[in-house]
Design a protein around this motif. Sequence first.
Motif, short mmCIF file in Angstrom:
data_model
loop_
_atom_site.label_atom_id
_atom_site.label_comp_id
_atom_site.label_asym_id
_atom_site.label_seq_id
_atom_site.Cartn_x
_atom_site.Cartn_y
_atom_site.Cartn_z
N SER A 19 8.94 -76.40 -79.16
CA SER A 19 7.65 -76.31 -78.48
C SER A 19 7.73 -75.63 -77.12
CB SER A 19 7.07 -77.72 -78.30
OG SER A 19 6.66 -78.27 -79.54
N VAL A 20 8.94 -75.39 -76.62
CA VAL A 20 9.10 -74.66 -75.36
C VAL A 20 8.93 -73.17 -75.65
CG1 VAL A 20 10.61 -74.16 -73.42
CG2 VAL A 20 10.69 -76.41 -74.51
N SER A 21 7.85 -72.58 -75.18
CA SER A 21 7.52 -71.19 -75.50
C SER A 21 7.94 -70.25 -74.38
CB SER A 21 6.03 -71.04 -75.76
OG SER A 21 5.68 -69.68 -75.94
N ALA A 65 17.69 -68.91 -79.00
CA ALA A 65 18.65 -69.88 -78.46
C ALA A 65 18.16 -71.31 -78.62
CB ALA A 65 18.92 -69.57 -76.99
N LYS A 66 16.85 -71.55 -78.42
CA LYS A 66 16.37 -72.93 -78.55
C LYS A 66 16.51 -73.41 -80.00
CE LYS A 66 11.46 -71.84 -79.31
NZ LYS A 66 10.12 -71.77 -78.70
N ALA A 67 16.33 -72.49 -80.94
CA ALA A 67 16.50 -72.84 -82.35
C ALA A 67 17.96 -73.11 -82.68
CB ALA A 67 15.95 -71.71 -83.23
N ILE A 68 18.84 -72.30 -82.12
CA ILE A 68 20.28 -72.54 -82.31
C ILE A 68 20.66 -73.90 -81.74
CG2 ILE A 68 22.59 -71.79 -81.60
CD1 ILE A 68 21.46 -68.90 -81.63
N GLY A 69 20.15 -74.21 -80.56
CA GLY A 69 20.43 -75.51 -79.96
C GLY A 69 19.97 -76.66 -80.84
N ALA A 90 12.15 -77.08 -85.31
CA ALA A 90 12.13 -76.17 -84.16
C ALA A 90 11.17 -75.01 -84.43
CB ALA A 90 13.53 -75.65 -83.87
N ILE A 91 11.19 -74.52 -85.66
CA ILE A 91 10.28 -73.43 -86.04
C ILE A 91 8.84 -73.93 -86.07
CG2 ILE A 91 9.67 -71.87 -87.93
CD1 ILE A 91 12.74 -71.81 -88.57
N ILE A 92 8.64 -75.14 -86.57
CA ILE A 92 7.30 -75.74 -86.55
C ILE A 92 6.81 -75.86 -85.10
CG2 ILE A 92 5.97 -77.84 -87.02
CD1 ILE A 92 6.60 -76.24 -89.52
N GLY A 93 7.69 -76.33 -84.22
CA GLY A 93 7.32 -76.47 -82.81
C GLY A 93 6.98 -75.15 -82.17
N HIS A 94 7.71 -74.11 -82.52
CA HIS A 94 7.42 -72.78 -81.97
C HIS A 94 6.05 -72.29 -82.43
CE1 HIS A 94 8.25 -68.76 -80.42
NE2 HIS A 94 7.71 -68.32 -81.53
N LYS A 106 5.00 -66.81 -84.17
CA LYS A 106 5.11 -66.78 -85.63
C LYS A 106 6.49 -67.20 -86.13
CE LYS A 106 1.50 -63.29 -85.99
NZ LYS A 106 1.14 -61.91 -86.39
N GLY A 107 7.41 -67.44 -85.19
CA GLY A 107 8.65 -68.12 -85.56
C GLY A 107 9.81 -67.27 -86.01
N ILE A 108 9.72 -65.94 -85.91
CA ILE A 108 10.81 -65.12 -86.47
C ILE A 108 12.06 -65.17 -85.61
CG2 ILE A 108 11.51 -62.80 -87.11
CD1 ILE A 108 9.62 -64.24 -89.08
N ALA A 109 11.91 -65.16 -84.28
CA ALA A 109 13.09 -65.30 -83.43
C ALA A 109 13.77 -66.64 -83.69
CB ALA A 109 12.70 -65.18 -81.96
N CYS A 110 12.97 -67.68 -83.83
CA CYS A 110 13.53 -69.00 -84.16
C CYS A 110 14.20 -68.98 -85.53
CB CYS A 110 12.43 -70.06 -84.15
SG CYS A 110 11.87 -70.51 -82.51
#
Length: 202
Positions: A19-21, A65-69, A90-94, A106-110
């Motif tokens: 959720s941290v954008s 990085a937040k998704a990796i974490g 994490a993707i849902i949060g993004h 849209k979550g692709i970086a995540c």
Amino acid sequence: MEQLPSLLLCAVIGYLLGSVSAGILYSHLLGSDIRRHGSKNPGASNMLRIYGMNAGTITFIFDCAKAIGAVLLGRLIAGQNGAMAAGFFAIIGHNWPLYFGFKGGKGIACCTGVFVFAFPVLGIPAVLLDILTIVLTRYISLGSMVLVISYAILVSVFKGLWPAGVWAIALALIAIWRHWGNLQRLKNGTERKIGQKEENKA
């Protein structure tokens, strides 16, 4: 069932991290809100078009990085299933961030971070196909679709349909849904390519 409390914890951690954008926070530092410009999406692609390469790159790196974490914490708490649960949320949060009115990217970086760190041997080829598609076509959205679809296929084939395949397919379906407008523009020939920069109205 014994692992359920741990998986729920992984899901909560993943969602809060996701959720941290970066795009929203970065654009606020620049005195604006990315959600008012271009596609109104706070992801790396819109940041690139509105604010330039540095902003787009920083946003992508942070969101990845937040998704990796999330994946690494999930694995630490509950093994591979925990990694998948944390990465998924994490993707849902993004996409639907708690801190920003549930209006996210849209979550692709995540997805990139989750895919590579959940199943590296399968994630890296999918990311390479994504990059190759973008280089050849200059369509970020098309590369994104290649990424999520190829990954879902690879995971389903090499890791089995349950639970990993279903997990990857669900993420692909979310990404396709979020990119539905892009897919329609690709079909109509109106999708913007890299280099077709939006006017910065910030």
